[in-house]
Scaffold this motif. Structure first.
Motif, PDB file in Angstrom:
ATOM      1  N   THR A  47     -31.423  28.476 -32.843  1.00  0.00           N
ATOM      2  CA  THR A  47     -31.879  27.102 -33.058  1.00  0.00           C
ATOM      3  C   THR A  47     -33.290  27.152 -33.622  1.00  0.00           C
ATOM      4  N   ASP A  48     -33.531  26.444 -34.738  1.00  0.00           N
ATOM      5  CA  ASP A  48     -34.869  26.482 -35.324  1.00  0.00           C
ATOM      6  C   ASP A  48     -35.790  25.469 -34.646  1.00  0.00           C
ATOM      7  N   ASP A  49     -37.047  25.435 -35.087  1.00  0.00           N
ATOM      8  CA  ASP A  49     -38.034  24.590 -34.412  1.00  0.00           C
ATOM      9  C   ASP A  49     -37.895  23.105 -34.744  1.00  0.00           C
ATOM     10  N   GLN A  50     -36.826  22.763 -35.472  1.00  0.00           N
ATOM     11  CA  GLN A  50     -36.471  21.362 -35.700  1.00  0.00           C
ATOM     12  C   GLN A  50     -35.254  20.965 -34.850  1.00  0.00           C
ATOM     13  N   GLY A  51     -34.754  21.910 -34.049  1.00  0.00           N
ATOM     14  CA  GLY A  51     -33.594  21.645 -33.215  1.00  0.00           C
ATOM     15  C   GLY A  51     -32.269  21.843 -33.920  1.00  0.00           C
ATOM     16  N   LYS A  52     -32.298  22.461 -35.093  1.00  0.00           N
ATOM     17  CA  LYS A  52     -31.090  22.653 -35.899  1.00  0.00           C
ATOM     18  C   LYS A  52     -30.540  24.063 -35.709  1.00  0.00           C
ATOM     19  N   THR A  53     -29.214  24.174 -35.607  1.00  0.00           N
ATOM     20  CA  THR A  53     -28.575  25.487 -35.533  1.00  0.00           C
ATOM     21  C   THR A  53     -28.634  26.150 -36.903  1.00  0.00           C
ATOM     22  N   VAL A  54     -29.144  27.371 -36.934  1.00  0.00           N
ATOM     23  CA  VAL A  54     -29.285  28.094 -38.199  1.00  0.00           C
ATOM     24  C   VAL A  54     -28.745  29.507 -38.044  1.00  0.00           C
ATOM     25  N   THR A  55     -28.395  30.104 -39.170  1.00  0.00           N
ATOM     26  CA  THR A  55     -27.971  31.503 -39.202  1.00  0.00           C
ATOM     27  C   THR A  55     -28.800  32.232 -40.247  1.00  0.00           C
ATOM     28  N   ALA A  56     -28.635  33.531 -40.301  1.00  0.00           N
ATOM     29  CA  ALA A  56     -29.388  34.332 -41.264  1.00  0.00           C
ATOM     30  C   ALA A  56     -29.106  33.914 -42.696  1.00  0.00           C
ATOM     31  N   GLY A 165     -43.055  45.065 -33.323  1.00  0.00           N
ATOM     32  CA  GLY A 165     -42.704  45.423 -34.690  1.00  0.00           C
ATOM     33  C   GLY A 165     -42.400  44.199 -35.544  1.00  0.00           C
ATOM     34  N   ILE A 166     -42.690  44.302 -36.834  1.00  0.00           N
ATOM     35  CA  ILE A 166     -42.368  43.256 -37.809  1.00  0.00           C
ATOM     36  C   ILE A 166     -41.295  43.836 -38.728  1.00  0.00           C
ATOM     37  N   TYR A 167     -40.079  43.302 -38.620  1.00  0.00           N
ATOM     38  CA  TYR A 167     -38.948  43.794 -39.398  1.00  0.00           C
ATOM     39  C   TYR A 167     -38.876  43.009 -40.704  1.00  0.00           C
ATOM     40  N   ILE A 168     -38.866  43.718 -41.817  1.00  0.00           N
ATOM     41  CA  ILE A 168     -38.902  43.059 -43.123  1.00  0.00           C
ATOM     42  C   ILE A 168     -37.581  43.296 -43.850  1.00  0.00           C
ATOM     43  N   PHE A 169     -36.946  42.192 -44.248  1.00  0.00           N
ATOM     44  CA  PHE A 169     -35.649  42.224 -44.923  1.00  0.00           C
ATOM     45  C   PHE A 169     -35.811  41.699 -46.349  1.00  0.00           C
ATOM     46  N   ASP A 170     -35.039  42.268 -47.274  1.00  0.00           N
ATOM     47  CA  ASP A 170     -35.127  41.795 -48.649  1.00  0.00           C
ATOM     48  C   ASP A 170     -34.374  40.482 -48.815  1.00  0.00           C
ATOM     49  N   ALA A 171     -34.350  39.962 -50.021  1.00  0.00           N
ATOM     50  CA  ALA A 171     -33.741  38.654 -50.278  1.00  0.00           C
ATOM     51  C   ALA A 171     -32.233  38.646 -50.070  1.00  0.00           C
ATOM     52  N   HIS A 172     -31.633  39.834 -49.909  1.00  0.00           N
ATOM     53  CA  HIS A 172     -30.193  39.925 -49.654  1.00  0.00           C
ATOM     54  C   HIS A 172     -29.901  40.159 -48.173  1.00  0.00           C
ATOM     55  N   GLY A 173     -30.952  40.134 -47.346  1.00  0.00           N
ATOM     56  CA  GLY A 173     -30.769  40.335 -45.914  1.00  0.00           C
ATOM     57  C   GLY A 173     -30.680  41.779 -45.484  1.00  0.00           C
ATOM     58  N   LYS A 174     -31.016  42.710 -46.377  1.00  0.00           N
ATOM     59  CA  LYS A 174     -30.984  44.135 -46.054  1.00  0.00           C
ATOM     60  C   LYS A 174     -32.310  44.548 -45.403  1.00  0.00           C
ATOM     61  N   ALA A 175     -32.227  45.306 -44.318  1.00  0.00           N
ATOM     62  CA  ALA A 175     -33.435  45.811 -43.665  1.00  0.00           C
ATOM     63  C   ALA A 175     -34.113  46.816 -44.591  1.00  0.00           C
ATOM     64  N   ARG A 176     -35.400  46.613 -44.837  1.00  0.00           N
ATOM     65  CA  ARG A 176     -36.105  47.489 -45.770  1.00  0.00           C
ATOM     66  C   ARG A 176     -37.313  48.175 -45.155  1.00  0.00           C
ATOM     67  N   LEU A 177     -38.124  47.430 -44.391  1.00  0.00           N
ATOM     68  CA  LEU A 177     -39.397  47.980 -43.929  1.00  0.00           C
ATOM     69  C   LEU A 177     -39.690  47.578 -42.492  1.00  0.00           C
ATOM     70  N   LEU A 178     -40.500  48.392 -41.836  1.00  0.00           N
ATOM     71  CA  LEU A 178     -40.985  48.074 -40.495  1.00  0.00           C
ATOM     72  C   LEU A 178     -42.499  48.166 -40.511  1.00  0.00           C
ATOM     73  N   ALA A 179     -43.145  47.088 -40.057  1.00  0.00           N
ATOM     74  CA  ALA A 179     -44.606  47.055 -39.966  1.00  0.00           C
ATOM     75  C   ALA A 179     -44.999  46.863 -38.512  1.00  0.00           C
TER      76      ALA A 179
END
Length: 202
Positions: A47-56, A165-179
């Motif tokens: 649920t996002d901070d507007q109260g809406k159900t969201v997915t990736a 950890g900060i998990y960084i995903f590309d525009a296709h939802g693929k895991a790419r980097l960890l900060a």
């Protein structure tokens, strides 16, 4: 002037080292930890901070920065979000292609309204996400993160220990980097700029 056999070998060795260094640099442009192929794609239903159900899939097309924290966090969460705010500012207009997903590990206190007030206080790119305790636990396990509620304090307050950890995903939802919060803004700006550029450093 003819070079001695030793000098020729030395030149070949130096040339080989330079070539290997160039090839390594070309193959690994990242300054953060590359987790490509080692972490699953971005996937959740919250649920996002507007109260809406969201997915990736609602954030497909954006470079997503996934971070687990909570609004009552006394130190690392506000410092990390402030850190990311400066990174977004330094990226300028290209930052519009990024989304910071702040997932609460304290759903009992972090209502959508509380998350909205907290997230927007740091940066417009931050969206607060919450869900059931089971949903949050499943998501942290998916990315090998961890959290635990500490013993209560006087007045009923409590802290939650959590991974940073900060998990960084590309525009296709693929895991790419960890900060991590200790990674410099320069590293984050460098790698995010690559991901946000056409081609996304594929």
């Amino acid at each position: 002037m003819k070079l001695s056999r030793f000098a020729r070998l030395a030149c070949l060795l130096v040339a080989g080292m330079l070539l290997a260094a160039c090839q390594h640099e070309a193959a690994t442009p990242w300054q953060l930890t590359d987790i490509s192929g080692h972490m699953p794609d971005l996937a959740f239903q919250l649920t996002d901070d507007q109260g809406k159900t969201v997915t990736a899939t609602d954030y497909q097309g954006k470079v997503a920065l996934l971070y687990f924290g909570y609004t009552h966090c006394p130190d690392v969460c506000p410092l990390t979000l402030a850190h990311l705010h400066v990174v977004m500012q330094r990226l300028g207009k290209v930052a519009d292609g990024a989304q910071i997903l702040f997932v609460s590990v304290d759903p009992a206190r972090d209502t959508p309204a509380a998350l909205h007030a907290y997230a927007t206080a740091f940066d417009p790119h931050v969206i607060g996400l919450t869900g059931s305790p089971a949903d949050i636990e499943a998501l942290t396990k998916r990315y090998r993160a961890a959290f635990s509620r500490e013993p209560g304090k006087e007045g009923g307050s409590y802290d939650v220990s959590h991974s940073s950890g900060i998990y960084i995903f590309d525009a296709h939802g693929k895991a790419r980097l960890l900060a991590t919060p200790t990674d410099s803004q320069d590293k984050l700006v460098h790698d995010l700029h690559l991901l946000l550029s056409p081609g996304g450093a594929t």
